[in-house]
Design a protein around this motif. Sequence first.
Motif, mmCIF file in Angstrom:
data_model
loop_
_atom_site.group_PDB
_atom_site.id
_atom_site.type_symbol
_atom_site.label_atom_id
_atom_site.label_comp_id
_atom_site.label_asym_id
_atom_site.label_seq_id
_atom_site.Cartn_x
_atom_site.Cartn_y
_atom_site.Cartn_z
ATOM 1 N N LEU A 12 0.947 -1.062 -0.057
ATOM 2 C CA LEU A 12 0.036 -0.120 0.132
ATOM 3 C C LEU A 12 0.811 1.158 -0.116
ATOM 4 O O LEU A 12 1.871 1.455 0.794
ATOM 5 C CB LEU A 12 -0.802 0.095 1.153
ATOM 6 C CG LEU A 12 -1.786 -1.063 1.440
ATOM 7 C CD1 LEU A 12 -2.686 -1.090 2.890
ATOM 8 C CD2 LEU A 12 -2.908 -1.037 0.323
ATOM 9 N N ALA A 13 0.863 2.097 -0.973
ATOM 10 C CA ALA A 13 1.537 3.263 -1.092
ATOM 11 C C ALA A 13 0.797 4.626 -0.909
ATOM 12 O O ALA A 13 -0.423 4.531 -1.215
ATOM 13 C CB ALA A 13 2.195 3.298 -2.358
ATOM 14 N N CYS A 14 1.234 5.515 -0.425
ATOM 15 C CA CYS A 14 0.692 6.740 -0.302
ATOM 16 C C CYS A 14 1.661 7.867 -0.846
ATOM 17 O O CYS A 14 3.067 7.972 -0.477
ATOM 18 C CB CYS A 14 0.528 7.156 1.046
ATOM 19 S SG CYS A 14 -0.306 8.468 1.537
ATOM 20 N N GLY A 15 1.067 8.981 -1.656
ATOM 21 C CA GLY A 15 1.815 9.926 -2.156
ATOM 22 C C GLY A 15 1.096 11.246 -2.500
ATOM 23 O O GLY A 15 0.128 10.906 -2.880
ATOM 24 N N MET A 16 1.641 12.321 -2.449
ATOM 25 C CA MET A 16 1.255 13.684 -2.628
ATOM 26 C C MET A 16 1.254 13.851 -4.181
ATOM 27 O O MET A 16 2.077 13.445 -4.947
ATOM 28 C CB MET A 16 1.838 14.640 -1.837
ATOM 29 C CG MET A 16 1.470 14.551 -0.448
ATOM 30 S SD MET A 16 2.609 16.025 0.403
ATOM 31 C CE MET A 16 4.170 15.543 0.174
ATOM 32 N N ALA A 48 -5.062 15.542 4.522
ATOM 33 C CA ALA A 48 -5.064 14.683 3.588
ATOM 34 C C ALA A 48 -4.307 13.423 3.823
ATOM 35 O O ALA A 48 -4.822 12.281 3.679
ATOM 36 C CB ALA A 48 -4.919 15.186 2.364
ATOM 37 N N ILE A 49 -3.116 13.643 4.431
ATOM 38 C CA ILE A 49 -2.278 12.544 4.795
ATOM 39 C C ILE A 49 -2.708 11.795 5.702
ATOM 40 O O ILE A 49 -2.934 10.600 5.855
ATOM 41 C CB ILE A 49 -0.625 13.354 5.118
ATOM 42 C CG1 ILE A 49 0.029 13.631 3.785
ATOM 43 C CG2 ILE A 49 0.035 12.042 5.825
ATOM 44 C CD1 ILE A 49 1.209 14.331 3.859
ATOM 45 N N ALA A 50 -3.432 12.576 6.884
ATOM 46 C CA ALA A 50 -3.886 11.872 7.848
ATOM 47 C C ALA A 50 -5.045 11.050 7.415
ATOM 48 O O ALA A 50 -5.284 9.933 7.897
ATOM 49 C CB ALA A 50 -4.442 12.826 9.043
ATOM 50 N N ASN A 51 -5.930 11.586 6.620
ATOM 51 C CA ASN A 51 -7.219 10.779 5.914
ATOM 52 C C ASN A 51 -6.772 9.603 5.319
ATOM 53 O O ASN A 51 -7.136 8.314 5.492
ATOM 54 C CB ASN A 51 -7.970 11.600 5.008
ATOM 55 C CG ASN A 51 -8.534 12.760 6.008
ATOM 56 O OD1 ASN A 51 -8.990 12.480 7.124
ATOM 57 N ND2 ASN A 51 -9.303 13.717 5.027
ATOM 58 N N ALA A 52 -5.578 9.688 4.520
ATOM 59 C CA ALA A 52 -4.871 8.600 3.770
ATOM 60 C C ALA A 52 -4.425 7.496 4.546
ATOM 61 O O ALA A 52 -4.748 6.398 4.454
ATOM 62 C CB ALA A 52 -3.840 9.089 2.967
ATOM 63 N N LEU A 53 -3.631 7.858 5.790
ATOM 64 C CA LEU A 53 -3.050 6.891 6.489
ATOM 65 C C LEU A 53 -4.143 6.288 7.316
ATOM 66 O O LEU A 53 -4.137 4.964 7.602
ATOM 67 C CB LEU A 53 -1.919 7.473 7.358
ATOM 68 C CG LEU A 53 -0.937 7.955 6.539
ATOM 69 C CD1 LEU A 53 0.155 8.744 7.758
ATOM 70 C CD2 LEU A 53 0.128 7.018 5.998
ATOM 71 N N GLY A 54 -5.237 6.903 7.611
ATOM 72 C CA GLY A 54 -6.147 6.062 8.281
ATOM 73 C C GLY A 54 -6.937 5.131 7.447
ATOM 74 O O GLY A 54 -7.459 4.201 7.797
ATOM 75 N N LEU A 55 -7.146 5.378 6.326
ATOM 76 C CA LEU A 55 -7.644 4.521 5.273
ATOM 77 C C LEU A 55 -6.816 3.341 5.263
ATOM 78 O O LEU A 55 -7.292 2.302 4.916
ATOM 79 C CB LEU A 55 -7.731 5.338 3.728
ATOM 80 C CG LEU A 55 -8.295 4.163 2.768
ATOM 81 C CD1 LEU A 55 -9.673 3.693 3.141
ATOM 82 C CD2 LEU A 55 -8.472 4.972 1.307
ATOM 83 N N LEU A 56 -5.431 3.554 4.942
ATOM 84 C CA LEU A 56 -4.778 2.261 4.838
ATOM 85 C C LEU A 56 -4.562 1.626 6.021
ATOM 86 O O LEU A 56 -4.722 0.144 5.765
ATOM 87 C CB LEU A 56 -3.167 2.840 4.474
ATOM 88 C CG LEU A 56 -2.884 3.635 3.260
ATOM 89 C CD1 LEU A 56 -1.387 3.994 3.257
ATOM 90 C CD2 LEU A 56 -3.332 2.955 2.098
#
Length: 296
Positions: free
Chosen positions: A85-89, A236-244
């Motif tokens: 699972l990757a996350c990026g701006m 947005a990063i907090a939301n993304a990491l929460g989803l992951l």
Amino acid sequence: MAGSRVGIIGGSGLLEALGVAGQAEPHVIETPFGPPSGPIFTMELDGVPVALLDRHGAGHMLGPTRVPYRANLFALKVLGVSHVLACGMVGSLREHIHPHHLVIPDQVIDRTYRRPCTFYDDLVVHVEMTEPFCETLRHVLSEVAQESSTGKVHSQATYICIEGPSLSTRAESRMYRTWGGDLIGMTVMPEARLAREAELHYALVAVPTDYDSWQPPLSTAPEAQNTAHFQNRRVAIANALGLLRRSLSRIASAPVQCHCDSVLALGIWSDRSRISNEVRTRLRPLIGKYLPPEVV
């Protein structure tokens, strides 16, 4: 998934953002492609074995071109990772994809040109990339997003990956919109392609922080632009990491029903009798089940 790990690739401060700093075991992995971006940290997160990797290294010192993508994916494979699972701006190229929203892209246009983009310099491997992200993982992320209060999540988008490190001109940004691009960023390639070459299930949660340069900013004051950017980024990063994080248990329990973990069965085109034992040994974590080292 039994006995496998989920890899999470994110930006600077990943451990702190997930609230697990000091709880994970660091691993320094040597690979045929040099060292990864930094130590990879393993632990159990919500009961799921995970491996956490900061894509840009400690202190965000590695720009998008200098990220050792091959070493990163190879090291995750060595550590038993099967899903990434990757996350990026990113920047948004569409009015309806607002900063604060999250996006689970399904397509990529690769505009990079300075990055090693394959593990297989010593043999010919053609992996199928019609769907560049794992459909199984994308489905899980979309389901979890719909069931939770993550905010607006777009489940389809085309990601334009540029070389960087400079941002696009307004003319370039407008051109990418005419191509059908919805997002613009600098890190998904060759990361997604290498994940496919390593037979890893890979999906991305993209984090729009602005509208790129095609749309004039709401304020011309640099201070106001910077403040808005960092506020959007933080939320947005907090939301993304929460989803992951909410997706981990679903990924661990859901049966895998896609071809990501067997693409090399048809992807190795070289005459196998000509592939040296040295290459077989060096790339064993990737190709060992198809080309085991020969006993001499």
